[in-house]
Structures are given as structure tokens and as C-alpha cells.
Design an enzyme around this catalytic site. Structure first.
Site, PDB file in Angstrom:
ATOM      1  N   TYR A 137       0.841  -1.207   0.000  1.00 24.09           N
ATOM      2  CA  TYR A 137       0.000   0.000   0.000  1.00 24.09           C
ATOM      3  C   TYR A 137       0.870   1.248   0.000  1.00 24.09           C
ATOM      4  O   TYR A 137       1.959   1.252   0.566  1.00 24.09           O
ATOM      5  CB  TYR A 137      -0.882   0.034   1.248  1.00 24.09           C
ATOM      6  CG  TYR A 137      -1.944  -1.020   1.332  1.00 24.09           C
ATOM      7  CD1 TYR A 137      -2.324  -1.771   0.221  1.00 24.09           C
ATOM      8  CD2 TYR A 137      -2.581  -1.292   2.550  1.00 24.09           C
ATOM      9  CE1 TYR A 137      -3.305  -2.739   0.317  1.00 24.09           C
ATOM     10  CE2 TYR A 137      -3.563  -2.262   2.646  1.00 24.09           C
ATOM     11  CZ  TYR A 137      -3.917  -2.983   1.530  1.00 24.09           C
ATOM     12  OH  TYR A 137      -4.886  -3.946   1.625  1.00 24.09           O
TER      13      TYR A 137
ATOM     14  N   ASN B  11      -6.757 -13.642   0.871  1.00 28.79           N
ATOM     15  CA  ASN B  11      -7.028 -13.922  -0.550  1.00 28.79           C
ATOM     16  C   ASN B  11      -6.565 -15.306  -1.025  1.00 28.79           C
ATOM     17  O   ASN B  11      -6.357 -15.508  -2.220  1.00 28.79           O
ATOM     18  CB  ASN B  11      -6.426 -12.819  -1.430  1.00 28.79           C
ATOM     19  CG  ASN B  11      -6.881 -11.437  -1.015  1.00 28.79           C
ATOM     20  OD1 ASN B  11      -8.073 -11.191  -0.863  1.00 28.79           O
ATOM     21  ND2 ASN B  11      -5.934 -10.537  -0.789  1.00 28.79           N
TER      22      ASN B  11
ATOM     23  N   SER C 163     -13.664  -4.596   1.593  1.00 26.88           N
ATOM     24  CA  SER C 163     -14.675  -4.167   0.627  1.00 26.88           C
ATOM     25  C   SER C 163     -16.084  -4.617   1.036  1.00 26.88           C
ATOM     26  O   SER C 163     -16.822  -5.191   0.233  1.00 26.88           O
ATOM     27  CB  SER C 163     -14.333  -4.695  -0.772  1.00 26.88           C
ATOM     28  OG  SER C 163     -14.815  -3.828  -1.764  1.00 26.88           O
ATOM     29  N   PRO C 164     -16.492  -4.345   2.284  1.00 24.84           N
ATOM     30  CA  PRO C 164     -17.804  -4.807   2.760  1.00 24.84           C
ATOM     31  C   PRO C 164     -18.984  -4.140   2.070  1.00 24.84           C
ATOM     32  O   PRO C 164     -20.120  -4.612   2.190  1.00 24.84           O
ATOM     33  CB  PRO C 164     -17.775  -4.470   4.253  1.00 24.84           C
ATOM     34  CG  PRO C 164     -16.816  -3.326   4.372  1.00 24.84           C
ATOM     35  CD  PRO C 164     -15.759  -3.605   3.338  1.00 24.84           C
TER      36      PRO C 164
ATOM     37  N   GLY D  74     -16.570  -1.329  -2.444  1.00 29.93           N
ATOM     38  CA  GLY D  74     -15.761  -0.208  -2.913  1.00 29.93           C
ATOM     39  C   GLY D  74     -16.574   0.925  -3.514  1.00 29.93           C
ATOM     40  O   GLY D  74     -16.108   1.641  -4.399  1.00 29.93           O
TER      41      GLY D  74
END
Length: 326
Positions: A54, A147, A201-202, A205
Site C-alpha cells: 500500500y 485472498n 470491501s464490505p 468499494g
């Protein structure tokens, strides 16, 4: 679905970074970073999620910005080992990356250390050895996977159990009303091993807010960026868009926005469960938006007809299902 009590909320730091290089970075200067973190702190929350990669357009620039403002004094910080390149999970590379993270974050110990995504070019056994070695000397408190497929999680668990290594206790993955594939095999596996699930990403996004219809520069659906290209490829499919519009029409009758409906569904009506210390990870473009997201979550469960409409979304997506893993 029976509504859950409120889950832990974690602040995503993927939007901290060098804005000169990455237009998706929203918080760059110490003042900007402090404003973002202080708003979260003042609402009573204490956990931050970042990564070596990030911000995605300027890798390696989020952690130093957290370190520069002493974030570790007020928050517990989770981070992830860089995983973009084949070979990134080799023994020596993992050891090196952990040291870089600790130095950048200016902390003595990482809370959760994740493998950001599978490095399928490196044997998982070697990776698990490296993680265990770092754990045994106190570099981090908990081991996390992010992931990975359910089958890959099984492989890691088998190695860790056979070799008496530290086992993963947290899994971070994409999860929201239209990304529910993990419910089939992944969640049952995690539950059997008492592994928490942290949902990134609940609310898609900004997809449920309709942000894809008028994509802004640096937004999640700006196709010129790394993240924007990924989100657009995953979400912008006819079946997903049509099913979502139908569900959000039900929410609109109650005066509830699509974004709020999706976020509250994930927080209160999904398979996420406080019994397993599950959590949701949120971010925002502005401090006002962060407070708005927290307001939404704190409003509690949704009316039953909205729950029904949003819960039905996933079945309508069909073959256009978005994978929960990379």
C-alpha cells in the site's frame, strides 16, 4: 438471517500514500494522516490494516506514513507481506519484509502479519517455516492469510499442524452482498479451525453507492488505476448490475442508500459473527465520509424486507459471481 451484534471495525490504510505518484492516495501529509486516524480513534476504534504494497499505486508508502505520526502508540497495526512477485514468500524475503515493516511502522511488534495473497511459485512449506521463525522471536502476535483459496488454506493448516508451526488465526478476504463464494467451502473450514474472518470491501468499494456510473479520478472504478481496473473487471457485469438495482430499489423505499444498505447487511445480516471475532475493514476518501460510514454501521440492523432483497442478490448473480480469492 438473524441480526448479529456489532462487529469490530478496522480502518483500512490502503489510501495512505504518496499522492504525487498514486492518485488513489487520499492521505499523504502528516496532518492529513492524523486527521484520518484521529477521526477513527475518536469514535472508539483501535485497529488499523495496512500492507507493504500500500498504497497500490505507490507501494511501500503507507507504512512509513503511519510510522511518521506514531500510529502504533494509539492503535494496534496489522500489515501484510508483499506478494506481487513470484518468489516473494521465500524464507529470506519474508524475513526481510517483516523487518522493513517494523522499521517503517516504528513499532516493536506487528499485531497480525498476513500473507497478502498466495505466492504459488514458492513452496508453502518454506513460507510457513519463515513465518513460524518470525513468530517465535516475537515479530508479530497473530498469523493471517489473505485472498487464499479454501484449498490453499487447508494446505497451510496441514503444514502448520504437522510441523507444529504457528497456525493462521485470521483470514482476510473480500466479502459483501455479491461476493459470497467463500460461504461454500472457506467459511466452514475457518469455523472448524476457529479462524476469524475480516471482510475487506464490505460495501463493494462504492459499487452499491453507484460510484461506477460516474467514476471519479482515483476512485475504485477509475479504470486507469491498478485498483480501478480490478474493481471494474470484477463488478461491472450485466447480471450483477441488474440484480443490485432491484435490491437497492427496496432500500430506497425506506430512504436508505444503496451503500448504507450493503454495509449494514454485511455488518449485521451476513455470516460474519462476533462469536469468531469477525470484523469489517472500511476506508474512505474523506474524514467526513469515514464518519458517515461509521454512522451507518452504528445504526444497526436493516428492516426485514431490505435484508431479504439484499440476501437474494447473490443467487441472481449466477455465473458472473465474483471470486473471494486472488
Amino acid at each position: 438471517m438473524t441480526a448479529q451484534s456489532r462487529l469490530n471495525v478496522i480502518l483500512g490504510a490502503g489510501n495512505l500514500g504518496d499522492r504525487k505518484v498514486d492518485k488513489t492516495a487520499r492521505y499523504d501529509t502528516p496532518d492529513e494522516v492524523n486527521a484520518y486516524l484521529n477521526a477513527f480513534y475518536n469514535r472508539g476504534y483501535r485497529q488499523i490494516d495496512t500492507a507493504r504494497v500500500y498504497s497500490t499505486g505507490a507501494p511501500g508508502t503507507s507504512e512509513p506514513r503511519l510510522g511518521a505520526v506514531g500510529a502504533g502508540e494509539n492503535f494496534i497495526i496489522d500489515t501484510k507481506v508483499l506478494s506481487r512477485e513470484p518468489g516473494s514468500h521465500k524464507r529470506e524475503k519474508i524475513a526481510q519484509e517483516i523487518e522493513i515493516s517494523l522499521e517503517a511502522l516504528q513499532i516493536a511488534q506487528i499485531n497480525i502479519l498476513y500473507l497478502h495473497q498466495p505466492d504459488r511459485a514458492t513452496p508453502f512449506e518454506e513460507t510457513c517455516e519463515a513465518i513460524d521463525a518470525a513468530y517465535k522471536v516475537g515479530k508479530f502476535k497473530k498469523f493471517g492469510l489473505s485472498n487464499f483459496t479454501a484449498d490453499e488454506v487447508k494446505q497451510v493448516l496441514e503444514i502448520c499442524e504437522r510441523r507444529s508451526f504457528v497456525k493462521p488465526s485470521v483470514y482476510e478476504g473480500q466479502y459483501n452482498p455479491v461476493v459470497r463464494g467463500g460461504e461454500k467451502e472457506l467459511f466452514p473450514l475457518l469455523r472448524r479451525h476457529n479462524i476469524s474472518f475480516y471482510a475487506w470491501s464490505p460495501a463493494g468499494g462504492g459499487f452499491f453507492a453507484g460510484n461506477h456510473k460516474n467514476a471519479i479520478s482515483g476512485g475504485r472504478f477509475d479504470k486507469s488505476t491498478f485498483l480501478g481496473a480490478i474493481y471494474s473487471a470484477l463488478y461491472l457485469k450485466p447480471a450483477i448490475e441488474a440484480a443490485t438495482e432491484n435490491a437497492l430499489a427496496v432500500a430506497a423505499k425506506h430512504g436508505i442508500s444503496g451503500h448504507a444498505a450493503a454495509l449494514r447487511w454485511t455488518a449485521y445480516h451476513s455470516v460474519l459473527d462476533t462469536e469468531y471475532d469477525d470484523a469489517i475493514i472500511i476506508g474512505s476518501f474523506t474524514v467526513d465520509q469515514l464518519n458517515s460510514n461509521l454512522d451507518v454501521i452504528e445504526q444497526g440492523p436493516l428492516p426485514e424486507d431490505i435484508v431479504k432483497a439484499i440476501s437474494a442478490l447473490y443467487k441472481e448473480v449466477g455465473e458472473e459471481e465474483i471470486p473471494y480469492h486472488f
